[in-house]
Design a protein around this motif. Structure first.
Motif: not given
Length: 195
Positions: A5, A7, A11-13, A16, A20, A22, A74, A84, A86, A160
């Protein structure tokens, strides 16, 4: 496949795809992609309309195993909330309160040993980002873990990697040690670094 990922960390956290990693395109992308990813498994990219750039930049550092990207990023997962995950984020001030309480979190500093030697949190434990996967057993699984680096880029990668390994009690300290020092919280040695 390796799910990458690209991003920004926030945004990732916030949301996601489970499993994946980050590695933000706007940071030291080539450096950390080269350190974290494997040439032996296919790579799929997740981004925000910048997937082609991410794949091209991987190719420049010898990763010709990028096979595709998640179409629509996403948004493609809108009908699949079960996929998904977080990562929670915590401020320096909130962490300071937790560190001084019972049941305090394990604070993981993923900067280099040299950076850690210059200045660190009194309760910090150092595992450089490049060693997080191999040394994850050193991080307690039965306590909340707060990860930090200098400014937040490497800690997002580390979070991640930890969640990919099945750790669910992981948080990222927003702004890293720079935010801690800017908040005038104590360090070892005492606030030797300026922001």
């Amino acid at each position: 496949a390796q799910l990458v990922d690209v991003r920004e960390a926030a945004d990732f956290e916030g949301a996601y795809l489970a499993g994946s990693i980050n590695i933000g395109l706007k940071g030291k992308y080539a450096t950390w992609a080269g350190s974290i990813l494997s040439h032996d498994a296919p790579i799929d990219v997740i981004g925000d309309c910048d997937e082609e750039e991410a794949v091209m930049r991987l190719g420049r550092i010898g990763f010709d195993n990028a096979v595709g990207y998640l179409k629509d990023g996403m948004e493609a997962l809108n009908d699949h909330p079960e996929l998904i995950r977080k990562v929670s984020r915590i401020t320096a001030a909130a962490l300071a309160e937790q560190v001084s309480s019972k049941g305090k979190p394990f604070v993981l500093d993923v900067r280099s040993e040299k950076e850690y030697g210059i200045v660190h949190l009194a309760d910090g434990y150092n595992i450089p980002l490049t060693h997080v996967r191999e040394r994850i057993a050193e991080v307690p699984a039965d306590r909340p873990v707060v990860v930090h680096c200098e400014g937040g880029y490497r800690s997002a990668i580390a979070c991640s990697l930890m969640t990919q390994a099945g750790r669910t009690n992981v948080s990222d300290m927003v702004g890293g040690i720079k935010a801690w020092i800017a908040t005038k919280l104590p360090t070892v040695p005492e606030n030797t670094m300026t922001c």
